[in-house]
Design a protein around this motif. Structure first.
Motif, PDB file in Angstrom:
ATOM      1  N   ARG A 197       0.823  -1.198   0.000  1.00  0.00           N
ATOM      2  CA  ARG A 197       0.000   0.000   0.000  1.00  0.00           C
ATOM      3  C   ARG A 197       0.868   1.264   0.000  1.00  0.00           C
ATOM      4  N   ARG A 198       1.940   1.176   0.767  1.00  0.00           N
ATOM      5  CA  ARG A 198       2.840   2.319   0.860  1.00  0.00           C
ATOM      6  C   ARG A 198       3.453   2.630  -0.517  1.00  0.00           C
ATOM      7  N   ARG A 199       3.880   1.564  -1.217  1.00  0.00           N
ATOM      8  CA  ARG A 199       4.500   1.788  -2.510  1.00  0.00           C
ATOM      9  C   ARG A 199       3.504   2.220  -3.572  1.00  0.00           C
ATOM     10  N   VAL A 200       2.235   1.803  -3.390  1.00  0.00           N
ATOM     11  CA  VAL A 200       1.197   2.193  -4.336  1.00  0.00           C
ATOM     12  C   VAL A 200       1.012   3.707  -4.307  1.00  0.00           C
ATOM     13  N   HIS A 201       1.051   4.273  -3.082  1.00  0.00           N
ATOM     14  CA  HIS A 201       0.938   5.728  -2.953  1.00  0.00           C
ATOM     15  C   HIS A 201       2.337   6.314  -2.795  1.00  0.00           C
ATOM     16  N   THR A 202       3.017   6.412  -3.922  1.00  0.00           N
ATOM     17  CA  THR A 202       4.390   6.907  -3.898  1.00  0.00           C
ATOM     18  C   THR A 202       4.405   8.397  -3.568  1.00  0.00           C
ATOM     19  N   ARG A 203       5.588   8.916  -3.367  1.00  0.00           N
ATOM     20  CA  ARG A 203       5.722  10.344  -3.075  1.00  0.00           C
ATOM     21  C   ARG A 203       5.176  11.175  -4.250  1.00  0.00           C
ATOM     22  N   GLU A 204       5.527  10.690  -5.433  1.00  0.00           N
ATOM     23  CA  GLU A 204       5.057  11.327  -6.667  1.00  0.00           C
ATOM     24  C   GLU A 204       3.521  11.362  -6.689  1.00  0.00           C
ATOM     25  N   PHE A 205       2.920  10.256  -6.289  1.00  0.00           N
ATOM     26  CA  PHE A 205       1.460  10.142  -6.237  1.00  0.00           C
ATOM     27  C   PHE A 205       0.889  11.158  -5.250  1.00  0.00           C
ATOM     28  N   ARG A 206       1.474  11.206  -4.065  1.00  0.00           N
ATOM     29  CA  ARG A 206       0.982  12.110  -3.018  1.00  0.00           C
ATOM     30  C   ARG A 206       1.119  13.573  -3.443  1.00  0.00           C
ATOM     31  N   GLU A 207       2.224  13.885  -4.106  1.00  0.00           N
ATOM     32  CA  GLU A 207       2.425  15.259  -4.581  1.00  0.00           C
ATOM     33  C   GLU A 207       1.335  15.634  -5.574  1.00  0.00           C
ATOM     34  N   ALA A 208       1.074  14.716  -6.505  1.00  0.00           N
ATOM     35  CA  ALA A 208       0.056  14.980  -7.534  1.00  0.00           C
ATOM     36  C   ALA A 208      -1.315  15.119  -6.889  1.00  0.00           C
ATOM     37  N   GLU A 209      -1.553  14.360  -5.831  1.00  0.00           N
ATOM     38  CA  GLU A 209      -2.863  14.400  -5.178  1.00  0.00           C
ATOM     39  C   GLU A 209      -3.138  15.779  -4.580  1.00  0.00           C
ATOM     40  N   LYS A 210      -2.082  16.449  -4.163  1.00  0.00           N
ATOM     41  CA  LYS A 210      -2.242  17.773  -3.544  1.00  0.00           C
ATOM     42  C   LYS A 210      -2.786  18.818  -4.518  1.00  0.00           C
ATOM     43  N   GLU A 211      -2.761  18.495  -5.802  1.00  0.00           N
ATOM     44  CA  GLU A 211      -3.306  19.436  -6.782  1.00  0.00           C
ATOM     45  C   GLU A 211      -4.823  19.565  -6.680  1.00  0.00           C
ATOM     46  N   PHE A 212      -5.461  18.599  -6.029  1.00  0.00           N
ATOM     47  CA  PHE A 212      -6.914  18.667  -5.881  1.00  0.00           C
ATOM     48  C   PHE A 212      -7.244  19.804  -4.930  1.00  0.00           C
ATOM     49  N   PRO A 213      -7.987  20.821  -5.418  1.00  0.00           N
ATOM     50  CA  PRO A 213      -8.119  22.052  -4.630  1.00  0.00           C
ATOM     51  C   PRO A 213      -8.822  21.865  -3.281  1.00  0.00           C
ATOM     52  N   GLN A 214      -9.824  20.969  -3.218  1.00  0.00           N
ATOM     53  CA  GLN A 214     -10.555  20.834  -1.950  1.00  0.00           C
ATOM     54  C   GLN A 214     -10.182  19.534  -1.238  1.00  0.00           C
ATOM     55  N   LEU A 215      -8.900  19.219  -1.268  1.00  0.00           N
ATOM     56  CA  LEU A 215      -8.421  17.942  -0.723  1.00  0.00           C
ATOM     57  C   LEU A 215      -8.802  17.763   0.749  1.00  0.00           C
ATOM     58  N   LYS A 216      -8.549  18.816   1.544  1.00  0.00           N
ATOM     59  CA  LYS A 216      -8.805  18.713   2.989  1.00  0.00           C
ATOM     60  C   LYS A 216     -10.286  18.530   3.267  1.00  0.00           C
ATOM     61  N   GLU A 217     -11.074  19.352   2.594  1.00  0.00           N
ATOM     62  CA  GLU A 217     -12.529  19.298   2.778  1.00  0.00           C
ATOM     63  C   GLU A 217     -13.063  17.904   2.416  1.00  0.00           C
ATOM     64  N   ALA A 218     -12.602  17.393   1.278  1.00  0.00           N
ATOM     65  CA  ALA A 218     -13.080  16.085   0.819  1.00  0.00           C
ATOM     66  C   ALA A 218     -12.709  14.993   1.809  1.00  0.00           C
ATOM     67  N   LYS A 219     -11.475  15.041   2.299  1.00  0.00           N
ATOM     68  CA  LYS A 219     -11.041  14.006   3.244  1.00  0.00           C
ATOM     69  C   LYS A 219     -11.837  14.064   4.541  1.00  0.00           C
ATOM     70  N   GLU A 220     -12.182  15.291   4.967  1.00  0.00           N
ATOM     71  CA  GLU A 220     -12.998  15.468   6.174  1.00  0.00           C
ATOM     72  C   GLU A 220     -14.367  14.817   5.978  1.00  0.00           C
ATOM     73  N   ILE A 221     -14.969  15.079   4.827  1.00  0.00           N
ATOM     74  CA  ILE A 221     -16.296  14.523   4.543  1.00  0.00           C
ATOM     75  C   ILE A 221     -16.251  12.994   4.576  1.00  0.00           C
ATOM     76  N   LEU A 222     -15.198  12.452   3.970  1.00  0.00           N
ATOM     77  CA  LEU A 222     -15.106  10.976   3.891  1.00  0.00           C
ATOM     78  C   LEU A 222     -14.914  10.379   5.293  1.00  0.00           C
ATOM     79  N   LYS A 223     -14.197  11.088   6.148  1.00  0.00           N
ATOM     80  CA  LYS A 223     -13.990  10.607   7.507  1.00  0.00           C
ATOM     81  C   LYS A 223     -15.311  10.506   8.252  1.00  0.00           C
ATOM     82  N   ARG A 224     -16.223  11.449   7.958  1.00  0.00           N
ATOM     83  CA  ARG A 224     -17.503  11.485   8.676  1.00  0.00           C
ATOM     84  C   ARG A 224     -18.513  10.484   8.130  1.00  0.00           C
ATOM     85  N   LEU A 225     -18.206   9.878   7.007  1.00  0.00           N
ATOM     86  CA  LEU A 225     -19.178   8.949   6.388  1.00  0.00           C
ATOM     87  C   LEU A 225     -19.550   7.799   7.321  1.00  0.00           C
TER      88      LEU A 225
END
Ligand SMILES: [Zn+2]
Length: 249
Positions: free
Chosen positions: A221-249
């Motif tokens: 799992r760790r290798r699946v989400h490489t550093r490159e992957f995590r960096e690219a993920e940060k481009e999603f503008p509402q990343l924090k908000e989305a993750k918060e919503i998913l946590k509350r599901l």
């Protein structure tokens, strides 16, 4: 494969003398578009995609092209046209009309469309649902994100909703079937719903990054989400908000 002896060798020699391999076609078109740039390492692969979409990327000086196996038997002039289209997109050069036209003409041929249709039916049978949910269409979301974050260059995989509304597995990319499956729990009406559309978009974006940064099947799992992957993920503008919503599901 059986051994056809000398006959096969002769045939192999002839084809290497008279025909370009897909790699040779891409190298030639590359030189045409960028005569002064050094030729990168090139790899052309045919993949079992559900449609005729193709994909190109440049990474660590290596040019990777993935083409639907539906196009594996396409005539060389069609391959050449596709090379102009993909390399043109990658390097933001205008694609001469004649190439775009030639490629489109081939895709619209009746025999090609019939074959593509059959393949789609057979491959589609593995899946429970299509992209249309009760409230959202996964194809629309995929294409919007594709344009916004991937220059529209990601080949669209099969898209479907899971049968059960899982809270633990919100989405996954299945490379063997080239499919993104999204949990039905995210198919909720717009407005003050339990899972607003931004959460659904984030889950889709995350799975699209798995397409964009493919890894070995057996990777942890760790290798699946490489550093490159995590960096690219940060481009999603509402990343924090989305993750918060998913946590509350
Ligand atoms: Zn993931």
């Amino acid at each position: 494969m059986d051994n056809a002896g000398g006959m096969r060798d002769t045939e192999g020699l002839q084809s290497s003398l008279f025909f370009e391999t897909p790699e040779e076609i891409y190298a030639r078109v590359f030189r045409e578009l960028r005569p002064r740039a050094p030729l990168p390492d090139l790899r052309v692969e045919f993949r079992r995609f559900a449609n005729a979409d193709s994909f190109i990327r440049l990474e660590n000086g290596r040019l990777e092209v993935r083409i639907s196996d539906l196009l594996a038997g396409a005539p060389a002039p069609v391959m050449e046209a596709l090379a102009h289209i993909l390399l043109g997109k990658l390097y933001r050069k205008p694609v001469p009309r004649s190439y775009a036209h030639r490629y489109r003409l081939y895709l619209n041929r009746r025999d090609f469309r019939r074959q593509a249709h059959l393949v789609r039916q057979i491959r589609g049978r593995k899946f429970i649902s299509g992209p249309q949910g009760t409230h959202h269409n996964l194809e629309e979301i995929f294409e919007r994100l594709n344009g916004q974050f991937f220059d529209g260059l990601l080949g669209r995989p099969q898209l479907g909703w899971s049968r059960r509304a899982s809270r633990s597995l919100l989405g996954h990319f299945d490379p063997s079937h080239n499919a993104i499956i999204i949990s039905r729990i995210l198919d909720q009406p717009r407005g003050p719903a339990l899972a607003p559309a931004v959460a659904l978009e984030y889950v889709m974006f995350h799975e699209m990054l798995h397409l964009r940064y493919p890894v070995d099947h057996l990777a942890s799992r760790r290798r699946v989400h490489t550093r490159e992957f995590r960096e690219a993920e940060k481009e999603f503008p509402q990343l924090k908000e989305a993750k918060e919503i998913l946590k509350r599901l």
